[in-house]
Write a protein that holds these residues in place. Structure first.
Motif, mmCIF file in Angstrom:
data_model
loop_
_atom_site.group_PDB
_atom_site.id
_atom_site.type_symbol
_atom_site.label_atom_id
_atom_site.label_comp_id
_atom_site.label_asym_id
_atom_site.label_seq_id
_atom_site.Cartn_x
_atom_site.Cartn_y
_atom_site.Cartn_z
ATOM 1 N N TRP A 1 16.778 7.199 -2.342
ATOM 2 C CA TRP A 1 16.262 8.072 -3.385
ATOM 3 C C TRP A 1 14.746 7.977 -3.464
ATOM 4 O O TRP A 1 14.147 6.957 -3.115
ATOM 5 C CB TRP A 1 16.824 7.689 -4.755
ATOM 6 C CG TRP A 1 18.312 7.745 -4.861
ATOM 7 C CD1 TRP A 1 19.130 8.737 -4.423
ATOM 8 C CD2 TRP A 1 19.154 6.771 -5.475
ATOM 9 N NE1 TRP A 1 20.444 8.436 -4.721
ATOM 10 C CE2 TRP A 1 20.478 7.229 -5.368
ATOM 11 C CE3 TRP A 1 18.928 5.554 -6.093
ATOM 12 C CZ2 TRP A 1 21.560 6.528 -5.869
ATOM 13 C CZ3 TRP A 1 20.005 4.856 -6.601
ATOM 14 C CH2 TRP A 1 21.309 5.337 -6.478
ATOM 15 N N CYS A 2 14.138 9.009 -4.014
ATOM 16 C CA CYS A 2 12.708 8.973 -4.299
ATOM 17 C C CYS A 2 12.489 8.058 -5.509
ATOM 18 O O CYS A 2 13.447 7.650 -6.180
ATOM 19 C CB CYS A 2 12.187 10.376 -4.596
ATOM 20 S SG CYS A 2 12.932 11.121 -6.052
ATOM 21 N N LEU A 3 11.247 7.748 -5.777
ATOM 22 C CA LEU A 3 10.933 6.830 -6.869
ATOM 23 C C LEU A 3 11.432 7.320 -8.241
ATOM 24 O O LEU A 3 12.044 6.539 -8.981
ATOM 25 C CB LEU A 3 9.430 6.548 -6.907
ATOM 26 C CG LEU A 3 8.999 5.381 -7.775
ATOM 27 C CD1 LEU A 3 9.699 4.086 -7.371
ATOM 28 C CD2 LEU A 3 7.497 5.204 -7.696
ATOM 29 N N PRO A 4 11.236 8.606 -8.623
ATOM 30 C CA PRO A 4 11.761 9.051 -9.925
ATOM 31 C C PRO A 4 13.282 8.929 -10.052
ATOM 32 O O PRO A 4 13.793 8.518 -11.086
ATOM 33 C CB PRO A 4 11.311 10.513 -10.025
ATOM 34 C CG PRO A 4 10.109 10.595 -9.152
ATOM 35 C CD PRO A 4 10.373 9.633 -8.022
ATOM 36 N N HIS A 5 14.013 9.279 -8.969
ATOM 37 C CA HIS A 5 15.476 9.153 -9.035
ATOM 38 C C HIS A 5 15.907 7.693 -9.060
ATOM 39 O O HIS A 5 16.860 7.320 -9.742
ATOM 40 C CB HIS A 5 16.134 9.900 -7.868
ATOM 41 C CG HIS A 5 16.131 11.381 -8.066
ATOM 42 N ND1 HIS A 5 15.412 12.224 -7.262
ATOM 43 C CD2 HIS A 5 16.739 12.153 -8.998
ATOM 44 C CE1 HIS A 5 15.594 13.468 -7.680
ATOM 45 N NE2 HIS A 5 16.382 13.442 -8.737
ATOM 46 N N TYR A 6 15.214 6.841 -8.337
ATOM 47 C CA TYR A 6 15.529 5.416 -8.346
ATOM 48 C C TYR A 6 15.297 4.834 -9.746
ATOM 49 O O TYR A 6 16.125 4.079 -10.267
ATOM 50 C CB TYR A 6 14.681 4.668 -7.309
ATOM 51 C CG TYR A 6 14.919 3.184 -7.300
ATOM 52 C CD1 TYR A 6 16.096 2.660 -6.778
ATOM 53 C CD2 TYR A 6 13.979 2.306 -7.840
ATOM 54 C CE1 TYR A 6 16.332 1.296 -6.782
ATOM 55 C CE2 TYR A 6 14.203 0.939 -7.849
ATOM 56 C CZ TYR A 6 15.381 0.437 -7.318
ATOM 57 O OH TYR A 6 15.616 -0.912 -7.331
ATOM 58 N N LYS A 7 14.175 5.209 -10.380
ATOM 59 C CA LYS A 7 13.888 4.709 -11.738
ATOM 60 C C LYS A 7 14.931 5.199 -12.741
ATOM 61 O O LYS A 7 15.336 4.465 -13.635
ATOM 62 C CB LYS A 7 12.487 5.147 -12.185
ATOM 63 C CG LYS A 7 11.381 4.350 -11.537
ATOM 64 C CD LYS A 7 10.024 4.805 -12.054
ATOM 65 C CE LYS A 7 8.905 3.974 -11.508
ATOM 66 N NZ LYS A 7 7.592 4.414 -11.994
ATOM 67 N N ARG A 8 15.366 6.455 -12.576
ATOM 68 C CA ARG A 8 16.400 6.986 -13.470
ATOM 69 C C ARG A 8 17.686 6.177 -13.306
ATOM 70 O O ARG A 8 18.346 5.845 -14.283
ATOM 71 C CB ARG A 8 16.658 8.454 -13.158
ATOM 72 C CG ARG A 8 17.677 9.083 -14.111
ATOM 73 C CD ARG A 8 17.992 10.499 -13.767
ATOM 74 N NE ARG A 8 16.827 11.354 -13.936
ATOM 75 C CZ ARG A 8 16.789 12.624 -13.551
ATOM 76 N NH1 ARG A 8 17.836 13.180 -12.968
ATOM 77 N NH2 ARG A 8 15.706 13.338 -13.737
ATOM 78 N N CYS B 1 15.809 17.833 -3.676
ATOM 79 C CA CYS B 1 14.662 16.972 -3.927
ATOM 80 C C CYS B 1 14.027 16.679 -2.574
ATOM 81 O O CYS B 1 14.683 16.115 -1.696
ATOM 82 C CB CYS B 1 15.061 15.668 -4.620
ATOM 83 S SG CYS B 1 13.647 14.594 -4.956
ATOM 84 N N ASP B 2 12.777 17.065 -2.411
ATOM 85 C CA ASP B 2 12.128 16.880 -1.113
ATOM 86 C C ASP B 2 11.092 15.760 -1.129
ATOM 87 O O ASP B 2 10.324 15.621 -0.193
ATOM 88 C CB ASP B 2 11.503 18.200 -0.640
ATOM 89 C CG ASP B 2 10.527 18.766 -1.649
ATOM 90 O OD1 ASP B 2 10.362 18.169 -2.731
ATOM 91 O OD2 ASP B 2 9.930 19.818 -1.361
ATOM 92 N N ARG B 3 11.094 14.930 -2.179
ATOM 93 C CA ARG B 3 10.174 13.797 -2.194
ATOM 94 C C ARG B 3 10.664 12.736 -1.208
ATOM 95 O O ARG B 3 11.858 12.658 -0.913
ATOM 96 C CB ARG B 3 10.095 13.206 -3.608
ATOM 97 C CG ARG B 3 9.398 14.126 -4.595
ATOM 98 C CD ARG B 3 9.287 13.478 -5.952
ATOM 99 N NE ARG B 3 10.583 13.348 -6.590
ATOM 100 C CZ ARG B 3 10.990 14.102 -7.624
ATOM 101 N NH1 ARG B 3 10.197 14.999 -8.140
ATOM 102 N NH2 ARG B 3 12.175 13.919 -8.140
ATOM 103 N N PRO B 4 9.759 11.892 -0.718
ATOM 104 C CA PRO B 4 10.175 10.868 0.250
ATOM 105 C C PRO B 4 11.045 9.784 -0.398
ATOM 106 O O PRO B 4 10.817 9.382 -1.534
ATOM 107 C CB PRO B 4 8.846 10.280 0.746
ATOM 108 C CG PRO B 4 7.843 10.631 -0.290
ATOM 109 C CD PRO B 4 8.313 11.885 -0.951
ATOM 110 N N ALA B 5 12.034 9.345 0.361
ATOM 111 C CA ALA B 5 12.934 8.297 -0.130
ATOM 112 C C ALA B 5 12.197 6.963 -0.176
ATOM 113 O O ALA B 5 11.391 6.657 0.702
ATOM 114 C CB ALA B 5 14.156 8.203 0.768
ATOM 115 N N ARG B 6 12.459 6.180 -1.198
ATOM 116 C CA ARG B 6 11.821 4.869 -1.351
ATOM 117 C C ARG B 6 12.854 3.742 -1.347
ATOM 118 O O ARG B 6 12.684 2.750 -0.683
ATOM 119 C CB ARG B 6 11.036 4.800 -2.668
ATOM 120 C CG ARG B 6 9.964 5.817 -2.807
ATOM 121 C CD ARG B 6 8.752 5.398 -2.068
ATOM 122 N NE ARG B 6 7.705 6.389 -2.284
ATOM 123 C CZ ARG B 6 6.486 6.244 -1.952
ATOM 124 N NH1 ARG B 6 6.102 5.158 -1.354
ATOM 125 N NH2 ARG B 6 5.617 7.192 -2.172
ATOM 126 N N ALA B 7 13.894 3.887 -2.155
ATOM 127 C CA ALA B 7 14.905 2.827 -2.278
ATOM 128 C C ALA B 7 16.277 3.463 -2.441
ATOM 129 O O ALA B 7 16.413 4.480 -3.125
ATOM 130 C CB ALA B 7 14.587 1.943 -3.480
#
Length: 174
Positions: free
Chosen positions: A22-29, A13-19
């Motif tokens: 993890w990236c936002l989609p992984h954090y929401k999951r 996953c190369d999206r930027p980390a948010r929290a």
């Protein structure tokens, strides 16, 4: 000096980390499911099932107003009792719907379901007004609903010929 946002810590996953890295989609999951990993539909299905009386498997997640469950699979919403029947028993034949033999809408036990026509499900076995009326063998005045005494209106309503004749006589006398 610009700060560089590290990538999501999930492999590939190369999206930027948010929290939490993890990236936002992984954090929401993670917030929704408690894990960032994919969960099989079977695992998610059984996480929303609780054993009830008479062997019913009661759906504990989201439901429609009539009591039937909602289950998301591959991005589309399905009825969990239909999903369970197709997962455990077989594909539902075209033109048939599932009848809850236990008469419990939130039940998803596939052995409590039987594929039948809509007419059998709603009219013959149902409990609604159309089903109750379809089971009536006599009109309110006691005349039999048989082939000689029954008419069907253009709307599809069933009526008693003897009562209709009597009403026409009363009306013509006025």
């Amino acid at each position: 000096m610009a700060t560089v946002t590290p990538p999501c810590s999930v492999v590939e996953c190369d999206r930027p980390a948010r929290a939490r890295g993890w990236c936002l989609p992984h954090y929401k999951r993670w917030r929704r499911r408690g894990t960032i990993h994919d969960i099989t539909p079977e695992h998610r299905f059984f996480s929303h099932v609780e054993e009830g009386e008479n062997g019913c498997w009661l759906w504990t997640a989201g439901r429609y107003p009539a009591g039937y469950g909602k289950f998301s699979v591959d991005g589309s919403t399905e009825l969990p009792h239909r999903w369970a029947y197709e997962f455990f028993i077989a594909e539902i034949p075209a033109g048939l719907s599932l009848d809850h033999l236990c008469r419990t809408p939130p039940c998803v036990n596939p052995w409590h379901l039987e594929p039948v026509t809509d007419r059998v499900n709603v009219v013959v076995r149902g409990t609604g007004p159309s089903a109750r009326n379809a089971r009536k063998t006599h009109c309110p005045q006691g005349h039999a609903y048989d082939t000689g005494n029954t008419y069907v209106s253009p709307r599809g309503d069933r009526g008693c010929r003897a009562c209709r004749v009597a009403a026409e006589r009363r009306h013509s006398l006025k």
